[in-house]
Design a protein around this motif. Structure first.
Motif, PDB file in Angstrom:
ATOM      1  N   ALA A 171      13.122   3.172 -11.157  1.00  0.00           N
ATOM      2  CA  ALA A 171      12.899   2.116 -12.144  1.00  0.00           C
ATOM      3  C   ALA A 171      11.608   1.384 -11.780  1.00  0.00           C
ATOM      4  N   PRO A 172      10.934   0.794 -12.769  1.00  0.00           N
ATOM      5  CA  PRO A 172       9.673   0.097 -12.484  1.00  0.00           C
ATOM      6  C   PRO A 172       9.779  -0.944 -11.368  1.00  0.00           C
ATOM      7  N   ASP A 173      10.851  -1.729 -11.359  1.00  0.00           N
ATOM      8  CA  ASP A 173      10.986  -2.738 -10.301  1.00  0.00           C
ATOM      9  C   ASP A 173      11.186  -2.086  -8.930  1.00  0.00           C
ATOM     10  N   GLU A 174      11.814  -0.916  -8.908  1.00  0.00           N
ATOM     11  CA  GLU A 174      11.991  -0.198  -7.647  1.00  0.00           C
ATOM     12  C   GLU A 174      10.658   0.359  -7.151  1.00  0.00           C
ATOM     13  N   ARG A 175       9.836   0.847  -8.079  1.00  0.00           N
ATOM     14  CA  ARG A 175       8.505   1.323  -7.690  1.00  0.00           C
ATOM     15  C   ARG A 175       7.677   0.186  -7.106  1.00  0.00           C
ATOM     16  N   ARG A 176       7.762  -0.998  -7.752  1.00  0.00           N
ATOM     17  CA  ARG A 176       7.024  -2.155  -7.233  1.00  0.00           C
ATOM     18  C   ARG A 176       7.530  -2.527  -5.842  1.00  0.00           C
ATOM     19  N   ALA A 177       8.850  -2.518  -5.644  1.00  0.00           N
ATOM     20  CA  ALA A 177       9.419  -2.849  -4.326  1.00  0.00           C
ATOM     21  C   ALA A 177       8.979  -1.830  -3.282  1.00  0.00           C
ATOM     22  N   LEU A 178       8.964  -0.568  -3.653  1.00  0.00           N
ATOM     23  CA  LEU A 178       8.530   0.483  -2.734  1.00  0.00           C
ATOM     24  C   LEU A 178       7.064   0.292  -2.368  1.00  0.00           C
ATOM     25  N   ARG A 179       6.255   0.016  -3.364  1.00  0.00           N
ATOM     26  CA  ARG A 179       4.824  -0.218  -3.131  1.00  0.00           C
ATOM     27  C   ARG A 179       4.619  -1.407  -2.196  1.00  0.00           C
ATOM     28  N   ARG A 180       5.355  -2.505  -2.461  1.00  0.00           N
ATOM     29  CA  ARG A 180       5.244  -3.691  -1.599  1.00  0.00           C
ATOM     30  C   ARG A 180       5.631  -3.364  -0.168  1.00  0.00           C
ATOM     31  N   SER A 181       6.734  -2.620   0.001  1.00  0.00           N
ATOM     32  CA  SER A 181       7.173  -2.299   1.363  1.00  0.00           C
ATOM     33  C   SER A 181       6.162  -1.416   2.075  1.00  0.00           C
ATOM     34  N   LEU A 182       5.504  -0.530   1.345  1.00  0.00           N
ATOM     35  CA  LEU A 182       4.505   0.346   1.955  1.00  0.00           C
ATOM     36  C   LEU A 182       3.273  -0.433   2.410  1.00  0.00           C
ATOM     37  N   PHE A 183       2.850  -1.383   1.608  1.00  0.00           N
ATOM     38  CA  PHE A 183       1.621  -2.100   1.947  1.00  0.00           C
ATOM     39  C   PHE A 183       1.867  -3.296   2.854  1.00  0.00           C
ATOM     40  N   ARG A 184       3.114  -3.711   2.978  1.00  0.00           N
ATOM     41  CA  ARG A 184       3.451  -4.786   3.900  1.00  0.00           C
ATOM     42  C   ARG A 184       3.270  -4.305   5.333  1.00  0.00           C
ATOM     43  N   ASP A 185       3.606  -3.053   5.566  1.00  0.00           N
ATOM     44  CA  ASP A 185       3.488  -2.442   6.883  1.00  0.00           C
ATOM     45  C   ASP A 185       2.047  -1.967   7.073  1.00  0.00           C
ATOM     46  N   THR A 244      -2.290  13.161   6.236  1.00  0.00           N
ATOM     47  CA  THR A 244      -1.534  13.313   4.989  1.00  0.00           C
ATOM     48  C   THR A 244      -0.044  13.524   5.276  1.00  0.00           C
ATOM     49  N   THR A 245       0.272  14.306   6.291  1.00  0.00           N
ATOM     50  CA  THR A 245       1.665  14.523   6.674  1.00  0.00           C
ATOM     51  C   THR A 245       2.301  13.210   7.120  1.00  0.00           C
ATOM     52  N   GLU A 246       1.564  12.425   7.872  1.00  0.00           N
ATOM     53  CA  GLU A 246       2.076  11.125   8.320  1.00  0.00           C
ATOM     54  C   GLU A 246       2.267  10.181   7.134  1.00  0.00           C
ATOM     55  N   LEU A 247       1.344  10.214   6.189  1.00  0.00           N
ATOM     56  CA  LEU A 247       1.475   9.404   4.982  1.00  0.00           C
ATOM     57  C   LEU A 247       2.753   9.771   4.236  1.00  0.00           C
ATOM     58  N   GLN A 248       2.990  11.057   4.078  1.00  0.00           N
ATOM     59  CA  GLN A 248       4.192  11.501   3.379  1.00  0.00           C
ATOM     60  C   GLN A 248       5.451  11.061   4.126  1.00  0.00           C
ATOM     61  N   ARG A 249       5.436  11.122   5.447  1.00  0.00           N
ATOM     62  CA  ARG A 249       6.584  10.685   6.240  1.00  0.00           C
ATOM     63  C   ARG A 249       6.849   9.193   6.032  1.00  0.00           C
ATOM     64  N   ILE A 250       5.792   8.389   6.023  1.00  0.00           N
ATOM     65  CA  ILE A 250       5.939   6.943   5.822  1.00  0.00           C
ATOM     66  C   ILE A 250       6.512   6.646   4.441  1.00  0.00           C
ATOM     67  N   ILE A 251       5.992   7.326   3.418  1.00  0.00           N
ATOM     68  CA  ILE A 251       6.467   7.113   2.048  1.00  0.00           C
ATOM     69  C   ILE A 251       7.929   7.547   1.920  1.00  0.00           C
ATOM     70  N   GLN A 252       8.274   8.685   2.488  1.00  0.00           N
ATOM     71  CA  GLN A 252       9.659   9.159   2.413  1.00  0.00           C
ATOM     72  C   GLN A 252      10.612   8.207   3.132  1.00  0.00           C
ATOM     73  N   ALA A 253      10.198   7.653   4.270  1.00  0.00           N
ATOM     74  CA  ALA A 253      11.044   6.699   4.993  1.00  0.00           C
ATOM     75  C   ALA A 253      11.259   5.439   4.155  1.00  0.00           C
ATOM     76  N   ALA A 254      10.203   4.975   3.484  1.00  0.00           N
ATOM     77  CA  ALA A 254      10.328   3.798   2.627  1.00  0.00           C
ATOM     78  C   ALA A 254      11.262   4.088   1.454  1.00  0.00           C
ATOM     79  N   LEU A 255      11.167   5.285   0.879  1.00  0.00           N
ATOM     80  CA  LEU A 255      12.063   5.665  -0.214  1.00  0.00           C
ATOM     81  C   LEU A 255      13.510   5.724   0.279  1.00  0.00           C
TER      82      LEU A 255
END
Length: 161
Positions: free
Chosen positions: A60-74, A114-125
């Motif tokens: 959902a859009p609000d979930e994408r925003r929350a995911l984005r926030r969590s990624l950039f907070r770290d 890139t592999t590390e980026l994907q790992r970080i994104i997957q952990a946030a998801l």
């Protein structure tokens, strides 16, 4: 003898119309650029799309925003220095004489980032999904299933060459 010199109001109106046309074209260009980049759509931003594909689009859009926030907070994303890695690739490509071994090493380093980026994104998801209610997880699963069945236009598919 008739005066054939153009009148000043005519020139003034031409200038005004030219400025108006330029402004209109600039606005159309901005809107078209925003639409082409996906900023007007309700889809996930390219950074998340890169790592999640249909998973990101099913949120959902609000979930994408929350995911984005969590990624950039770290600061981990910033520490990856993806832009610097791409600058290294550009430098290796522009080297004269070209050094294939240097280019390969640079590409390997970028692949690690890139592999590390994907790992970080997957952990946030995973964190986001873990916080979902059972009902929301079922809705998410249904949205993901629908997203995977959806035919994507060619412009959204990788070209492959």
């Amino acid at each position: 003898m008739a005066d054939t010199t153009p009148s000043k109001p005519g020139r003034l109106w031409r200038v005004i119309l030219a400025i108006s046309l330029a402004l209109n074209l600039a606005i159309v260009g901005l809107v078209a650029g925003a639409a082409a980049s996906g900023r007007l759509k309700d889809g996930p931003p390219p950074q998340i799309e890169l790592g999640l594909g249909p998973l990101g689009r099913a949120l959902a859009p609000d979930e994408r925003r929350a995911l984005r926030r969590s990624l950039f907070r770290d600061g981990a994303l910033r520490d990856l220095n993806l832009r610097g890695g791409m600058q290294d690739v550009v430098a290796a490509l522009g080297a004269d004489p070209f050094d294939a071994a240097e280019m390969a090493a640079t590409m390997d380093a970028q692949a690690v980032r890139t592999t590390e980026l994907q790992r970080i994104i997957q952990a946030a998801l995973l964190d986001l999904v873990s916080e979902m209610t059972p009902e929301r997880r079922l809705e998410f699963a249904a949205a993901l299933e629908a997203e995977m069945r959806r035919v994507r236009p060619d412009r959204d598919r990788p070209s492959g060459g």
